[in-house]
Scaffold this active site. Structure first.
Site, PDB file in Angstrom:
ATOM      1  N   ARG A 210      -8.942 -12.883   1.331  1.00 17.65           N
ATOM      2  CA  ARG A 210      -7.662 -12.321   1.738  1.00 17.65           C
ATOM      3  C   ARG A 210      -7.279 -12.823   3.128  1.00 17.65           C
ATOM      4  O   ARG A 210      -8.139 -13.231   3.917  1.00 17.65           O
ATOM      5  CB  ARG A 210      -7.718 -10.795   1.745  1.00 17.65           C
ATOM      6  CG  ARG A 210      -7.970 -10.157   0.386  1.00 17.65           C
ATOM      7  CD  ARG A 210      -8.074  -8.652   0.511  1.00 17.65           C
ATOM      8  NE  ARG A 210      -8.284  -7.996  -0.777  1.00 17.65           N
ATOM      9  CZ  ARG A 210      -9.474  -7.795  -1.335  1.00 17.65           C
ATOM     10  NH1 ARG A 210     -10.574  -8.207  -0.712  1.00 17.65           N
ATOM     11  NH2 ARG A 210      -9.572  -7.184  -2.511  1.00 17.65           N
ATOM     12  N   LYS A 234     -12.048  -4.745   1.510  1.00 19.68           N
ATOM     13  CA  LYS A 234     -11.365  -3.455   1.565  1.00 19.68           C
ATOM     14  C   LYS A 234     -12.393  -2.352   1.398  1.00 19.68           C
ATOM     15  O   LYS A 234     -13.293  -2.452   0.570  1.00 19.68           O
ATOM     16  CB  LYS A 234     -10.311  -3.360   0.455  1.00 19.68           C
ATOM     17  CG  LYS A 234      -9.067  -4.183   0.716  1.00 19.68           C
ATOM     18  CD  LYS A 234      -8.022  -3.931  -0.352  1.00 19.68           C
ATOM     19  CE  LYS A 234      -6.721  -4.655  -0.025  1.00 19.68           C
ATOM     20  NZ  LYS A 234      -5.686  -4.415  -1.049  1.00 19.68           N
ATOM     21  N   HIS A 306      -1.332 -15.106   0.100  1.00 19.26           N
ATOM     22  CA  HIS A 306      -1.864 -14.427  -1.086  1.00 19.26           C
ATOM     23  C   HIS A 306      -1.716 -15.295  -2.333  1.00 19.26           C
ATOM     24  O   HIS A 306      -2.537 -15.198  -3.259  1.00 19.26           O
ATOM     25  CB  HIS A 306      -1.154 -13.093  -1.298  1.00 19.26           C
ATOM     26  CG  HIS A 306      -1.940 -12.133  -2.138  1.00 19.26           C
ATOM     27  ND1 HIS A 306      -3.118 -11.549  -1.704  1.00 19.26           N
ATOM     28  CD2 HIS A 306      -1.745 -11.669  -3.402  1.00 19.26           C
ATOM     29  CE1 HIS A 306      -3.595 -10.764  -2.651  1.00 19.26           C
ATOM     30  NE2 HIS A 306      -2.784 -10.826  -3.696  1.00 19.26           N
ATOM     31  N   ARG A 309      -4.686 -17.397  -2.671  1.00 14.83           N
ATOM     32  CA  ARG A 309      -5.763 -16.610  -3.294  1.00 14.83           C
ATOM     33  C   ARG A 309      -5.602 -16.615  -4.819  1.00 14.83           C
ATOM     34  O   ARG A 309      -6.573 -16.813  -5.550  1.00 14.83           O
ATOM     35  CB  ARG A 309      -5.719 -15.188  -2.736  1.00 14.83           C
ATOM     36  CG  ARG A 309      -6.705 -14.196  -3.347  1.00 14.83           C
ATOM     37  CD  ARG A 309      -6.611 -12.895  -2.548  1.00 14.83           C
ATOM     38  NE  ARG A 309      -7.177 -11.736  -3.219  1.00 14.83           N
ATOM     39  CZ  ARG A 309      -8.453 -11.377  -3.168  1.00 14.83           C
ATOM     40  NH1 ARG A 309      -9.325 -12.121  -2.498  1.00 14.83           N
ATOM     41  NH2 ARG A 309      -8.866 -10.285  -3.784  1.00 14.83           N
ATOM     42  N   HIS A 332     -13.415  -7.895  -6.235  1.00 14.07           N
ATOM     43  CA  HIS A 332     -12.932  -6.764  -7.019  1.00 14.07           C
ATOM     44  C   HIS A 332     -14.090  -6.105  -7.757  1.00 14.07           C
ATOM     45  O   HIS A 332     -14.985  -6.783  -8.265  1.00 14.07           O
ATOM     46  CB  HIS A 332     -11.885  -7.215  -8.042  1.00 14.07           C
ATOM     47  CG  HIS A 332     -10.596  -7.657  -7.441  1.00 14.07           C
ATOM     48  ND1 HIS A 332      -9.890  -6.883  -6.551  1.00 14.07           N
ATOM     49  CD2 HIS A 332      -9.879  -8.808  -7.596  1.00 14.07           C
ATOM     50  CE1 HIS A 332      -8.789  -7.529  -6.189  1.00 14.07           C
ATOM     51  NE2 HIS A 332      -8.764  -8.692  -6.798  1.00 14.07           N
ATOM     52  N   TYR A 341      -4.873 -13.712 -14.515  1.00 10.64           N
ATOM     53  CA  TYR A 341      -5.216 -15.130 -14.501  1.00 10.64           C
ATOM     54  C   TYR A 341      -5.445 -15.679 -15.904  1.00 10.64           C
ATOM     55  O   TYR A 341      -5.211 -16.861 -16.158  1.00 10.64           O
ATOM     56  CB  TYR A 341      -6.430 -15.358 -13.597  1.00 10.64           C
ATOM     57  CG  TYR A 341      -6.237 -14.734 -12.238  1.00 10.64           C
ATOM     58  CD1 TYR A 341      -5.168 -15.117 -11.437  1.00 10.64           C
ATOM     59  CD2 TYR A 341      -7.064 -13.717 -11.778  1.00 10.64           C
ATOM     60  CE1 TYR A 341      -4.943 -14.518 -10.205  1.00 10.64           C
ATOM     61  CE2 TYR A 341      -6.850 -13.116 -10.551  1.00 10.64           C
ATOM     62  CZ  TYR A 341      -5.787 -13.511  -9.772  1.00 10.64           C
ATOM     63  OH  TYR A 341      -5.561 -12.913  -8.559  1.00 10.64           O
TER      64      TYR A 341
END
Length: 356
Positions: A210, A234, A306, A309, A332, A341
Site C-alpha cells: 500500500r 492495517k 493503488h 497495487r 489480506h 482479479y
C-alpha cells in the site's frame, strides 16, 4: 498533504475536541491508525458536533463541551436526521452543481462515527473497568453501499492497470522518455529525483504494498539480498513482503545516490526521502500520488498508486491462478477481496481468444 502540515491540522482539530475524542485519538494512534485516517475522522467529528449544537441536540456552547450523555441518548431518528442533513446541505465545493455530499462521503462519515461509538461502548475502560456507556446507536444506522458487480468493477478498473509488457514499459518510459517532454528547468527537477521516483514505482509494481506502507518504510525494513520488505499492515501487524526481482536495480540505483542527493545522515532512517529547504524528510503520500499520476498520465492514463497495487495482484493471479497466494502478498486475511482479479484475468483471456 505534507506530513508537517497534516500534523499541524490534526493539532488544530484536537484543540477543539471533547476529552473523550482525545482519548479515542490516543488509543487509535497506538493501533496504529495512519495520521491521514485520524485527520479525516477528526474532520468528520467536527462536522457532527457542529450539527449537534446547531440542531439543539446538545446544549454545549462549543464542541469541546459536548458531553457523553448527549451521544449516549441520541436516537436512531436523530442519526437519520444527520444523514438527511448531509444529503441536502449545500455543497462546500463552489464549482459543484450537486446538492449535498456524495454517498461515499456519507459512508465515510458514518464509518468515523461507528469507530468512535465502538470505542466508547466496547473498547474503553473507566475506573471500574467498564465502557463509558453501552448504548451504541450506530449499530441501528444502515449504510448504503455502492452496488456494483465484480464484473462491472473489473471492467472499470482494467483499463487503468499496466498488465503484461506494460509494467516494464511504464518503468522504461519514466527512465528513458519522460524527460524529453520537459523544459530545461523541469528536467533539472526530474533528474534530481529520477532514481527515487523509479524506485518507488518499481517497488509498488513489484510488491503490491500500500501507499502508506511504502511511505513508512525505513532503511532497516528493506532487504535487497532476500528481496523482502517489512511493512506494518492495517491493524498494526508486521508482515514480510516478497518483492519481484525487476525492482532490484531501481532500488539499488536509488540507494547509491540517497545519501549525497538528499544529504541524509545516520538519523534519517526513512527509506524514501525528499529534500525540504535543504533538509532530508520522509516523503509523504500526496507527493507519491502526484508523482505517479504525472508519470502515468504521460505514459497511458492517469492512475493512483493503488492501481499499481491492483496491477501487481492481477499479474500475480494471472501467473499463479492462486487467490491464496495473492491474498498473502497483499496482506489480506481472506481470499474474498481477491475475487476481483479473477474477473480481470478472465476478461483478458476472453479478449485474447476473440483475437484468434
Amino acid at each position: 498533504m505534507k506530513r508537517d502540515l497534516l500534523l499541524t491540522k490534526i493539532e488544530e482539530y484536537k484543540n477543539i475536541m471533547p476529552w473523550y475524542v482525545l482519548d479515542y485519538y490516543q488509543s487509535k494512534l497506538s493501533v496504529p491508525y495512519s495520521f491521514t485516517t485520524l485527520y479525516e475522522y477528526l474532520k468528520e467529528y467536527k462536522r457532527f458536533f457542529e450539527w449537534l449544537i446547531d440542531s439543539d441536540l446538545s446544549k454545549a456552547a462549543r464542541i469541546a463541551d459536548v458531553d457523553l450523555t448527549t451521544l449516549e441518548h441520541l436516537s436512531k431518528k436523530d442519526m437519520e436526521a444527520f444523514i438527511l442533513y448531509l444529503r441536502e446541505r449545500p455543497s462546500l465545493n463552489i464549482y459543484s452543481t450537486k446538492k449535498g455530499v456524495s454517498q461515499t462521503t456519507i459512508n465515510r462519515t458514518l464509518s468515523a462515527l461507528s469507530s468512535l461509538y465502538k470505542y466508547l461502548t466496547e473498547e474503553v475502560e473507566n475506573e471500574h473497568g467498564e465502557p463509558y456507556f453501552y448504548r451504541n446507536v450506530m449499530k441501528k444506522v444502515a449504510t448504503k453501499k455502492k452496488r456494483e458487480t465484480l464484473a462491472a468493477r473489473a471492467e472499470n478498473i482494467k483499463q487503468k492497470l499496466f498488465l503484461g509488457d506494460e509494467t516494464m514499459a511504464f518503468l522504461d518510459y519514466v527512465d528513458k522518455e519522460y524527460e524529453y517532454k520537459l523544459s530545461n528547468r523541469a528536467k533539472a527537477s526530474f533528474r534530481k529525483n529520477k532514481e527515487r521516483d523509479l524506485a518507488i514505482i518499481a517497488l509498488l509494481l513489484a510488491s503490491g504494498i500500500r501507499l502508506s506502507e511504502a511511505v513508512n518504510l525505513d532503511l532497516k525494513d528493506v532487504n535487497l539480498n532476500m528481496m523482502l520488505v517489512e511493512v506494518t499492515r492495517k491493524g498494526g501487524k508486521r508482515d514480510s513482503v516478497n518483492v519481484a526481482a525487476f525492482a532490484k536495480p531501481h532500488l539499488e540505483a536509488y540507494l547509491s545516490v540517497r545519501k549525497d542527493r538528499y544529504q541524509a545522515e545516520k538519523q534519517d532512517v526513512a527509506f524514501f526521502l525528499t529534500a525540504y529547504r535543504g533538509l532530508p524528510n520522509r516523503i509523504d503520500a500526496s507527493s507519491i500520488e502526484k508523482m505517479v499520476g504525472k508519470y502515468s498520465e504521460g505514459f497511458k492514463i492517469r492512475v493512483t498508486p493503488h492501481k499499481l497495487r491492483h496491477t501487481l495482484a492481477t499479474r500475480l493471479y494471472d501467473t499463479t491462478k492462486s487467490q491464496v497466494l495473492v491474498s498473502h502478498q497483499l496482506g489480506h486475511a481472506s481470499t474474498q477481496v481477491t475475487d476481483l482479479y479473477t474477473h480481470i484475468v478472465n476478461d483478458e483471456q476472453k479478449n485474447a481468444l476473440d483475437k484468434l
